[in-house]
Design a protein around this motif. Structure first.
Motif, PDB file in Angstrom:
ATOM      1  N   ASN A 162     -17.879   5.554 -56.436  1.00 29.64           N
ATOM      2  CA  ASN A 162     -17.014   4.668 -57.244  1.00 29.64           C
ATOM      3  C   ASN A 162     -16.943   3.225 -57.157  1.00 29.64           C
ATOM      4  O   ASN A 162     -16.655   2.397 -57.987  1.00 29.64           O
ATOM      5  N   TRP A 163     -17.163   2.891 -55.807  1.00 26.06           N
ATOM      6  CA  TRP A 163     -17.493   1.581 -55.499  1.00 26.06           C
ATOM      7  C   TRP A 163     -18.632   0.783 -56.296  1.00 26.06           C
ATOM      8  O   TRP A 163     -18.462  -0.032 -56.942  1.00 26.06           O
ATOM      9  N   LEU A 164     -19.612   1.810 -56.663  1.00 20.72           N
ATOM     10  CA  LEU A 164     -20.943   1.257 -57.554  1.00 20.72           C
ATOM     11  C   LEU A 164     -20.378   0.942 -58.769  1.00 20.72           C
ATOM     12  O   LEU A 164     -20.628   0.035 -59.626  1.00 20.72           O
ATOM     13  N   THR A 165     -19.417   1.863 -59.348  1.00 21.02           N
ATOM     14  CA  THR A 165     -19.090   1.957 -60.775  1.00 21.02           C
ATOM     15  C   THR A 165     -17.963   0.979 -60.996  1.00 21.02           C
ATOM     16  O   THR A 165     -17.495   1.015 -62.116  1.00 21.02           O
ATOM     17  N   ASP A 166     -17.346   0.307 -60.002  1.00 22.86           N
ATOM     18  CA  ASP A 166     -16.143  -0.244 -60.026  1.00 22.86           C
ATOM     19  C   ASP A 166     -16.430  -1.878 -59.696  1.00 22.86           C
ATOM     20  O   ASP A 166     -15.755  -2.527 -59.073  1.00 22.86           O
ATOM     21  N   GLY A 167     -17.694  -2.181 -60.189  1.00 19.44           N
ATOM     22  CA  GLY A 167     -17.940  -3.624 -59.979  1.00 19.44           C
ATOM     23  C   GLY A 167     -18.875  -3.822 -58.904  1.00 19.44           C
ATOM     24  O   GLY A 167     -19.629  -4.818 -58.937  1.00 19.44           O
ATOM     25  N   ALA A 168     -19.163  -2.984 -57.694  1.00 19.37           N
ATOM     26  CA  ALA A 168     -19.905  -3.073 -56.689  1.00 19.37           C
ATOM     27  C   ALA A 168     -19.843  -4.599 -56.038  1.00 19.37           C
ATOM     28  O   ALA A 168     -21.063  -5.127 -55.651  1.00 19.37           O
ATOM     29  N   GLN A 169     -18.803  -4.847 -55.661  1.00 20.76           N
ATOM     30  CA  GLN A 169     -18.559  -6.357 -55.109  1.00 20.76           C
ATOM     31  C   GLN A 169     -17.838  -5.951 -53.580  1.00 20.76           C
ATOM     32  O   GLN A 169     -17.548  -4.962 -53.215  1.00 20.76           O
ATOM     33  N   GLU A 170     -18.102  -7.065 -52.818  1.00 16.73           N
ATOM     34  CA  GLU A 170     -17.717  -6.839 -51.380  1.00 16.73           C
ATOM     35  C   GLU A 170     -17.977  -5.597 -50.726  1.00 16.73           C
ATOM     36  O   GLU A 170     -17.182  -4.656 -50.665  1.00 16.73           O
ATOM     37  N   PRO A 171     -19.154  -5.497 -50.486  1.00 16.67           N
ATOM     38  CA  PRO A 171     -19.577  -4.177 -49.330  1.00 16.67           C
ATOM     39  C   PRO A 171     -18.444  -3.722 -48.465  1.00 16.67           C
ATOM     40  O   PRO A 171     -18.449  -2.584 -48.309  1.00 16.67           O
ATOM     41  N   ALA A 172     -17.908  -4.838 -47.762  1.00 17.59           N
ATOM     42  CA  ALA A 172     -16.948  -4.576 -46.677  1.00 17.59           C
ATOM     43  C   ALA A 172     -15.822  -3.645 -47.092  1.00 17.59           C
ATOM     44  O   ALA A 172     -15.264  -3.097 -46.400  1.00 17.59           O
ATOM     45  N   ARG A 173     -15.460  -3.559 -48.381  1.00 19.43           N
ATOM     46  CA  ARG A 173     -14.556  -2.885 -49.062  1.00 19.43           C
ATOM     47  C   ARG A 173     -14.824  -1.411 -48.537  1.00 19.43           C
ATOM     48  O   ARG A 173     -13.856  -0.514 -48.456  1.00 19.43           O
ATOM     49  N   LEU A 174     -16.104  -0.739 -48.478  1.00 17.85           N
ATOM     50  CA  LEU A 174     -16.547   0.544 -48.241  1.00 17.85           C
ATOM     51  C   LEU A 174     -16.238   0.933 -46.632  1.00 17.85           C
ATOM     52  O   LEU A 174     -16.123   2.167 -46.448  1.00 17.85           O
ATOM     53  N   PHE A 175     -15.741  -0.057 -45.876  1.00 21.23           N
ATOM     54  CA  PHE A 175     -15.092   0.430 -44.564  1.00 21.23           C
ATOM     55  C   PHE A 175     -13.901   1.382 -44.845  1.00 21.23           C
ATOM     56  O   PHE A 175     -13.499   2.182 -43.844  1.00 21.23           O
ATOM     57  N   ASP A 176     -13.254   1.241 -46.046  1.00 20.64           N
ATOM     58  CA  ASP A 176     -11.978   2.046 -46.104  1.00 20.64           C
ATOM     59  C   ASP A 176     -12.413   3.139 -46.156  1.00 20.64           C
ATOM     60  O   ASP A 176     -11.609   4.298 -45.704  1.00 20.64           O
ATOM     61  N   ALA A 177     -13.533   3.812 -47.130  1.00 18.91           N
ATOM     62  CA  ALA A 177     -13.994   4.860 -47.168  1.00 18.91           C
ATOM     63  C   ALA A 177     -14.582   5.725 -45.702  1.00 18.91           C
ATOM     64  O   ALA A 177     -13.858   6.937 -45.540  1.00 18.91           O
ATOM     65  N   GLY A 213     -15.725  11.063 -30.668  1.00 19.18           N
ATOM     66  CA  GLY A 213     -15.201  10.673 -32.200  1.00 19.18           C
ATOM     67  C   GLY A 213     -15.992   9.837 -32.527  1.00 19.18           C
ATOM     68  O   GLY A 213     -17.144   9.319 -32.148  1.00 19.18           O
ATOM     69  N   THR A 214     -15.431   9.110 -33.639  1.00 18.21           N
ATOM     70  CA  THR A 214     -16.246   7.974 -34.215  1.00 18.21           C
ATOM     71  C   THR A 214     -16.109   6.687 -33.447  1.00 18.21           C
ATOM     72  O   THR A 214     -15.062   6.207 -33.231  1.00 18.21           O
ATOM     73  N   ARG A 215     -17.191   6.377 -32.984  1.00 22.40           N
ATOM     74  CA  ARG A 215     -17.451   5.082 -32.218  1.00 22.40           C
ATOM     75  C   ARG A 215     -17.669   3.967 -33.035  1.00 22.40           C
ATOM     76  O   ARG A 215     -17.231   2.845 -32.741  1.00 22.40           O
ATOM     77  N   CYS A 216     -18.384   4.096 -34.299  1.00 18.91           N
ATOM     78  CA  CYS A 216     -18.471   2.835 -34.950  1.00 18.91           C
ATOM     79  C   CYS A 216     -18.768   3.285 -36.452  1.00 18.91           C
ATOM     80  O   CYS A 216     -19.166   4.153 -36.876  1.00 18.91           O
ATOM     81  N   SER A 217     -18.404   2.220 -37.376  1.00 14.41           N
ATOM     82  CA  SER A 217     -19.020   2.298 -38.676  1.00 14.41           C
ATOM     83  C   SER A 217     -19.676   1.086 -39.091  1.00 14.41           C
ATOM     84  O   SER A 217     -19.742   0.164 -38.635  1.00 14.41           O
ATOM     85  N   SER A 218     -20.777   1.473 -39.884  1.00 14.78           N
ATOM     86  CA  SER A 218     -21.758   0.508 -40.264  1.00 14.78           C
ATOM     87  C   SER A 218     -22.071   0.554 -41.751  1.00 14.78           C
ATOM     88  O   SER A 218     -21.828   1.624 -42.652  1.00 14.78           O
ATOM     89  N   ILE A 219     -22.310  -0.662 -42.565  1.00 15.68           N
ATOM     90  CA  ILE A 219     -22.827  -0.829 -43.780  1.00 15.68           C
ATOM     91  C   ILE A 219     -23.717  -1.618 -43.688  1.00 15.68           C
ATOM     92  O   ILE A 219     -23.999  -2.638 -43.218  1.00 15.68           O
ATOM     93  N   VAL A 220     -24.994  -1.074 -44.381  1.00 10.18           N
ATOM     94  CA  VAL A 220     -25.922  -1.988 -44.780  1.00 10.18           C
ATOM     95  C   VAL A 220     -26.054  -2.204 -46.351  1.00 10.18           C
ATOM     96  O   VAL A 220     -26.034  -1.222 -47.111  1.00 10.18           O
ATOM     97  N   GLY A 226     -33.765  -9.131 -51.672  1.00 12.61           N
ATOM     98  CA  GLY A 226     -34.139  -9.000 -50.490  1.00 12.61           C
ATOM     99  C   GLY A 226     -32.994  -9.651 -49.280  1.00 12.61           C
ATOM    100  O   GLY A 226     -33.172  -9.478 -48.168  1.00 12.61           O
ATOM    101  N   ARG A 227     -32.021 -10.105 -50.223  1.00 12.05           N
ATOM    102  CA  ARG A 227     -30.916 -10.733 -49.199  1.00 12.05           C
ATOM    103  C   ARG A 227     -29.913  -9.697 -48.683  1.00 12.05           C
ATOM    104  O   ARG A 227     -29.339  -8.856 -49.271  1.00 12.05           O
ATOM    105  N   GLY A 228     -29.868  -9.607 -47.216  1.00 14.43           N
ATOM    106  CA  GLY A 228     -28.948  -8.322 -46.808  1.00 14.43           C
ATOM    107  C   GLY A 228     -27.955  -8.809 -45.781  1.00 14.43           C
ATOM    108  O   GLY A 228     -28.016  -9.860 -45.119  1.00 14.43           O
ATOM    109  N   THR A 229     -27.076  -7.775 -45.627  1.00 11.86           N
ATOM    110  CA  THR A 229     -26.037  -8.031 -44.681  1.00 11.86           C
ATOM    111  C   THR A 229     -25.887  -6.648 -43.910  1.00 11.86           C
ATOM    112  O   THR A 229     -25.888  -5.468 -44.698  1.00 11.86           O
ATOM    113  N   ILE A 230     -25.774  -6.939 -42.484  1.00 14.82           N
ATOM    114  CA  ILE A 230     -25.592  -5.427 -42.051  1.00 14.82           C
ATOM    115  C   ILE A 230     -24.079  -5.683 -41.188  1.00 14.82           C
ATOM    116  O   ILE A 230     -23.929  -7.022 -40.441  1.00 14.82           O
ATOM    117  N   MET A 231     -23.048  -4.687 -41.285  1.00 21.14           N
ATOM    118  CA  MET A 231     -22.000  -4.828 -40.540  1.00 21.14           C
ATOM    119  C   MET A 231     -21.689  -3.824 -39.620  1.00 21.14           C
ATOM    120  O   MET A 231     -21.835  -2.496 -40.207  1.00 21.14           O
TER     121      MET A 231
END
Length: 258
Positions: A162-177, A213-220, A226-231
């Motif tokens: 859904n994120w990919l097909t809805d503009g794929a902006q602001e990867p940090a939004r994926l933390f909600d999922a 339980g869940t200790r951390c959530s990560s996004i790459v 080749g510009r990358g962000t890891i959160m």
């Protein structure tokens, strides 16, 4: 790391989007996401009990993530740390630095995904060692087989799509999922119990449990240049926010050699 979804070479802007939660005993010590002084170019959290990591990236153009694998017995303490396999593959040095030659039988049951710039690989060691390439696409992985249709795996893959097909902006939004604590009705529940007795047989994407339980959530997120962000967002034993780290990095251009 107990659940992940990945879009590999599946979007015109993004070379890689990888999201996941690490589920672990809260008593097991860990260090936050950081650059490692002793493994130059490696960016990852660190398991302070065994010294490895569950997810990370390397500025040499690699990313990797590991999950435990259910249905093959509990962990044996005399085996090598699965985190060491991730760390060596990311750093490109050590006893397990080569995905094609690493002794996968040395480890307790695992699944691992390794990305090397324009190539992706899936590795597992149960029921026997397996190494296979992955084609461009969308993948989900928890503690079963790759793309097993567990409810939480289907839900996380759907959120990424859904994120990919809805503009794929602001990867940090994926933390909600990654924070979802309810399960969809679709999917097939795991047929085998977890090797962590405090984890329910069919757990949600985010596990709120004072023991395990869940200790951390990560996004790459890595774009085509080749510009990358890891959160990384961390959580305490009550499921409350425990801090966030965001780091930028660059991958080299061009394909990897075989």
């Amino acid at each position: 790391m107990c659940i992940m979804a990945m879009a590999f070479a599946a979007h015109p802007r993004w070379r890689l989007i990888l999201i996941g939660n690490r589920d672990e005993y809260h008593a097991r010590p860990a260090a936050p996401l950081a650059r490692w002084d002793d493994r130059p170019g490696l960016i990852a959290g660190r398991d302070l009990q065994s010294g490895g990591t569950w997810l990370g990236v390397s500025q040499a153009g690699r990313a990797a993530i590991v999950t435990n694998l259910r249905g093959h017995g509990g962990p044996q303490p005399d085996r090598a740390s699965r985190g060491a396999l991730v760390t060596d593959l990311l750093a490109g040095d050590g006893a397990y630095d080569n995905a094609a030659q690493a002794r996968l039988a040395d480890f307790n049951p695992f699944n691992l995904i390794l990305i090397e710039q324009d190539r992706a690989h899936f590795l597992t060691n149960r029921p026997q060692p397996l190494r296979t390439g992955l084609t461009p696409g969308l993948y989900g992985l928890s503690n079963g087989t790759l793309d097993a249709p567990w409810p939480k795996t289907l839900a996380l893959k759907a959120a990424l799509l859904n994120w990919l097909t809805d503009g794929a902006q602001e990867p940090a939004r994926l933390f909600d999922a990654l924070r979802r604590e309810s399960l969809p009705e679709a999917g097939i529940a795991p047929a085998t119990p977890s090797d962590a007795p405090d984890e329910a047989a069919a757990s949600p994407i985010f596990i709120r449990n004072p023991v395990y339980g869940t200790r951390c959530s990560s996004i790459v997120a890595i774009d085509q240049e080749g510009r990358g962000t890891i959160m990384e967002r961390r959580f305490d034993a009550e499921g409350r926010d425990g801090g966030e780290t965001i780091m930028a990095f660059d991958w080299p251009q061009g394909s990897t050699s075989s």
